[in-house]
Design an enzyme around this catalytic site. Structure first.
Site, PDB file in Angstrom:
ATOM      1  N   ASN A 155     -66.441  57.966  37.102  1.00 43.96           N
ATOM      2  CA  ASN A 155     -65.379  56.965  36.959  1.00 43.96           C
ATOM      3  C   ASN A 155     -64.486  56.840  38.199  1.00 43.96           C
ATOM      4  O   ASN A 155     -64.051  55.743  38.550  1.00 43.96           O
ATOM      5  CB  ASN A 155     -64.542  57.242  35.710  1.00 43.96           C
ATOM      6  CG  ASN A 155     -63.904  58.607  35.711  1.00 43.96           C
ATOM      7  OD1 ASN A 155     -64.405  59.554  36.318  1.00 43.96           O
ATOM      8  ND2 ASN A 155     -62.780  58.727  35.023  1.00 43.96           N
ATOM      9  N   GLY A 211     -79.268  65.165  37.227  1.00 41.10           N
ATOM     10  CA  GLY A 211     -78.875  65.083  35.830  1.00 41.10           C
ATOM     11  C   GLY A 211     -78.520  66.438  35.264  1.00 41.10           C
ATOM     12  O   GLY A 211     -78.069  67.351  35.966  1.00 41.10           O
ATOM     13  N   SER A 232     -66.579  65.196  30.513  1.00 41.71           N
ATOM     14  CA  SER A 232     -66.241  65.158  29.093  1.00 41.71           C
ATOM     15  C   SER A 232     -65.930  66.549  28.556  1.00 41.71           C
ATOM     16  O   SER A 232     -66.410  67.564  29.068  1.00 41.71           O
ATOM     17  CB  SER A 232     -67.399  64.554  28.297  1.00 41.71           C
ATOM     18  OG  SER A 232     -68.485  65.458  28.221  1.00 41.71           O
ATOM     19  N   GLU A 253     -61.622  70.202  34.221  1.00 43.91           N
ATOM     20  CA  GLU A 253     -60.769  69.016  34.032  1.00 43.91           C
ATOM     21  C   GLU A 253     -61.519  68.081  33.105  1.00 43.91           C
ATOM     22  O   GLU A 253     -62.510  67.455  33.495  1.00 43.91           O
ATOM     23  CB  GLU A 253     -60.473  68.348  35.376  1.00 43.91           C
ATOM     24  CG  GLU A 253     -59.582  69.167  36.289  1.00 43.91           C
ATOM     25  CD  GLU A 253     -58.170  69.320  35.767  1.00 43.91           C
ATOM     26  OE1 GLU A 253     -57.779  68.565  34.847  1.00 43.91           O
ATOM     27  OE2 GLU A 253     -57.440  70.194  36.260  1.00 43.91           O
ATOM     28  N   LEU A 254     -61.039  67.948  31.875  1.00 44.51           N
ATOM     29  CA  LEU A 254     -61.820  67.322  30.814  1.00 44.51           C
ATOM     30  C   LEU A 254     -61.169  66.034  30.321  1.00 44.51           C
ATOM     31  O   LEU A 254     -60.468  65.370  31.057  1.00 44.51           O
ATOM     32  CB  LEU A 254     -62.026  68.342  29.696  1.00 44.51           C
ATOM     33  CG  LEU A 254     -62.562  69.707  30.174  1.00 44.51           C
ATOM     34  CD1 LEU A 254     -62.701  70.676  29.014  1.00 44.51           C
ATOM     35  CD2 LEU A 254     -63.869  69.558  30.919  1.00 44.51           C
ATOM     36  N   GLY A 255     -61.429  65.672  29.100  1.00 42.59           N
ATOM     37  CA  GLY A 255     -60.990  64.378  28.582  1.00 42.59           C
ATOM     38  C   GLY A 255     -59.525  64.344  28.217  1.00 42.59           C
ATOM     39  O   GLY A 255     -58.774  65.308  28.367  1.00 42.59           O
ATOM     40  N   CYS A 287     -59.484  59.401  32.602  1.00 39.79           N
ATOM     41  CA  CYS A 287     -59.099  60.462  31.673  1.00 39.79           C
ATOM     42  C   CYS A 287     -57.632  60.388  31.293  1.00 39.79           C
ATOM     43  O   CYS A 287     -57.236  60.866  30.227  1.00 39.79           O
ATOM     44  CB  CYS A 287     -59.427  61.828  32.263  1.00 39.79           C
ATOM     45  SG  CYS A 287     -58.590  62.191  33.827  1.00 39.79           S
ATOM     46  N   PHE A 383     -62.432  55.721  26.065  1.00 39.11           N
ATOM     47  CA  PHE A 383     -62.967  55.445  27.403  1.00 39.11           C
ATOM     48  C   PHE A 383     -63.395  53.987  27.525  1.00 39.11           C
ATOM     49  O   PHE A 383     -64.454  53.664  28.073  1.00 39.11           O
ATOM     50  CB  PHE A 383     -64.103  56.408  27.755  1.00 39.11           C
ATOM     51  CG  PHE A 383     -63.865  57.128  29.066  1.00 39.11           C
ATOM     52  CD1 PHE A 383     -62.747  57.925  29.233  1.00 39.11           C
ATOM     53  CD2 PHE A 383     -64.748  57.008  30.118  1.00 39.11           C
ATOM     54  CE1 PHE A 383     -62.510  58.601  30.428  1.00 39.11           C
ATOM     55  CE2 PHE A 383     -64.536  57.667  31.332  1.00 39.11           C
ATOM     56  CZ  PHE A 383     -63.405  58.459  31.480  1.00 39.11           C
TER      57      PHE A 383
END
Length: 486
Positions: A155, A211, A232, A253-255, A287, A383
């Site tokens: 993002n 991936g 996420s 560092e997440l949602g 986020c 999101f």
């Protein structure tokens, strides 16, 4: 200046002690607005990651021992390289990630700031002189961790990769960066080329798009001392579990499911402007997006009217070919997620005041009212460009509703009284909080990090990077050896 990024020269390649073809094959990068192919990139396998981590571990000691001024100079040159390539990198951010020109230009500028902030780190004091017994010098000093693995999202791809990689490199670590498969050019190739042009020694930085296989291999690799993951919460939990089992450091560092509180003394025009920006910027794919507008009942309808009016005026479309305010969602899977959350919430009683429509991946800014705590629009990180409005009776209920979430990243309070705003802010369980502002704020020097499901309390930014990317070592020195009782 010649182009920094040449898709034909870099086609099918990864960056690991130079540009080479990986064992993991290749992947095509497509423009989300049109589906048009943009580039083909190398895709790393687990074996590629293992080899790169080994090379990074071999190169790191010399880089860590380099004079601090040398490391600082590389970061300053990186800032100048990006400054010269500003327009080119912005173009890739727009086309590959679907962001608007304003978003891309902001991101490039923020990365330049990160490089300059990181350049200031190596020449800062790196330890303490400690008291000790006569004849012995005692020092507590910060030393590099070794190899830092960075897993970055799509993002804000270049900024969120460089926010970890730049200070880690500045402080003497080697870095293996795995950019997201959606944005391997702007989040990966760009970083490799910037540092290549800046003169970073070979082997110190490796860039391996890939991936889940590559990501898992990076987390588990024995040569990787730390993982800096942005993404996420669901994936972050797995990263944290694996890192904990292997006794390695993890910065997560997440949602977020961030609250924007509108009190009854707020300037409603200004509050609606802040609310629209906080929920709709970059189509809500941030986020720190405001996922819940918590509004006191006495001003709720007037606030909603203003928010709906602003949402209705926003232009949505192809940000490269059109003058728009919002670009597309990143993928069909993300569109399905937004549609599901909105649809389930409407079925449970929420009301669509505007939006809830799309053309291809371009989703209209959406305002939902009648949202309750049980609905997916309240509970989940959407999101997408959706502003769920929750009406509360008073300030006490506003705080309780804002804290009714497992997340704890950002929050904002709109009020006519700074003192009242500060009092409310002090009761919010978030890592970031803003009075008479909106929820999406970041600067290179601030302590950035979330709580709860938003992260493990890591703190990027300026001096805080010393804590993230180095470890303490106690060193004592005597002029000559002395005997002991045994």
């Amino acid at each position: 200046m010649s182009p920094l990024l040449n898709p034909e020269e870099l086609r099918d390649k990864v960056f690991s002690e130079g540009w080479s073809e990986p064992l993991g094959g290749t992947a095509e990068v497509r423009e989300p607005a049109t589906g048009e192919p943009l580039a083909r990139v190398g895709f790393a396998s687990a074996a590629d990651v293992r080899a790169a981590a080994g090379r990074a571990a071999a190169a790191q000691p010399a880089w860590g021992a380099a004079h601090p001024a040398e490391r600082a100079a590389v970061l300053r040159r990186a800032a100048r390289v990006l400054e010269e390539a500003r327009e080119e990198v912005a173009r890739w951010l727009i086309r590959e990630g679907g962001g608007t020109r304003g978003k891309a230009e902001y991101e490039v500028g923020a990365v330049i700031d990160e490089f300059w902030a990181a350049a200031a780190l190596p020449e800062r004091p790196g330890g303490h002189l400690l008291p000790s017994e006569p004849g012995r010098a005692s020092v507590g000093r910060r030393v590099p961790l070794g190899v830092v693995g960075v897993i970055s999202p799509w993002n804000v791809p270049l900024l969120l990769g460089m926010r970890a990689a730049a200070p880690a490199l500045a402080l003497g670590n080697a870095v293996v960066l795995k950019p997201d498969p959606h944005t391997p050019v702007s989040g990966g190739w760009a970083a490799a080329r910037i540092f290549e042009e800046a003169g970073l020694p070979p082997g110190v930085l490796h860039v391996l798009p890939g991936g889940a296989e590559a990501g898992s291999a990076l987390v588990e690799d024995p040569d990787v001392a730390m993982i800096a993951f942005t993404g996420s919460t669901a994936v972050g939990r797995r990263v944290g579990e694996t890192a904990g089992r292997l006794l390695k450091r993890a910065s997560l560092e997440l949602g977020g499911n961030n609250a924007l509180i509108v009190l009854d003394d707020a300037d409603l025009d200004a509050a609606a402007s802040a609310g629209a920006w906080a929920s709709f910027f970059h189509s809500g794919q941030i986020c720190m997006t405001a996922g819940r507008h918590i509004v006191l009942e006495s001003v709720a309808e007037r606030y909603v009217e203003r928010l709906v009016e602003r949402a209705g005026k926003l232009r949505v479309g192809d940000p490269w070919r059109e003058d728009v305010d919002l670009g597309p969602l990143i993928s069909g899977a993300q569109l399905e997620r937004v549609q599901r959350i909105v649809g389930e919430s409407v079925a449970a009683g929420a009301v669509v005041r505007t939006g809830a429509a799309h053309e291809d991946l371009c989703y209209r800014p959406t305002v939902l009212t009648g949202v309750t705590r049980e609905m997916p629009a309240f509970r989940e990180e959407i999101f997408g460009p959706v502003a769920p409005v929750v009406v509360v009776a008073d300030e006490e209920e506003a705080v309780a509703v804002a804290n009714d979430t497992e997340y704890g990243l950002s929050a904002a309070v709109q009020t006519g009284s700074a003192e009242r705003g500060l009092a409310v802010a002090g009761r919010l369980r978030t890592g970031l909080v803003h009075v008479n502002d909106q929820t999406i704020n970041d600067e290179a020097h601030i302590p950035f990090g979330g709580r709860g499901a938003s992260g493990n309390g890591s703190r990027h930014g300026s001096e805080n990077n010393w804590d993230e990317f180095t470890q303490w070592q106690w060193l004592t020195v005597r002029g000559a050896a002395r005997p002991f009782p045994f």
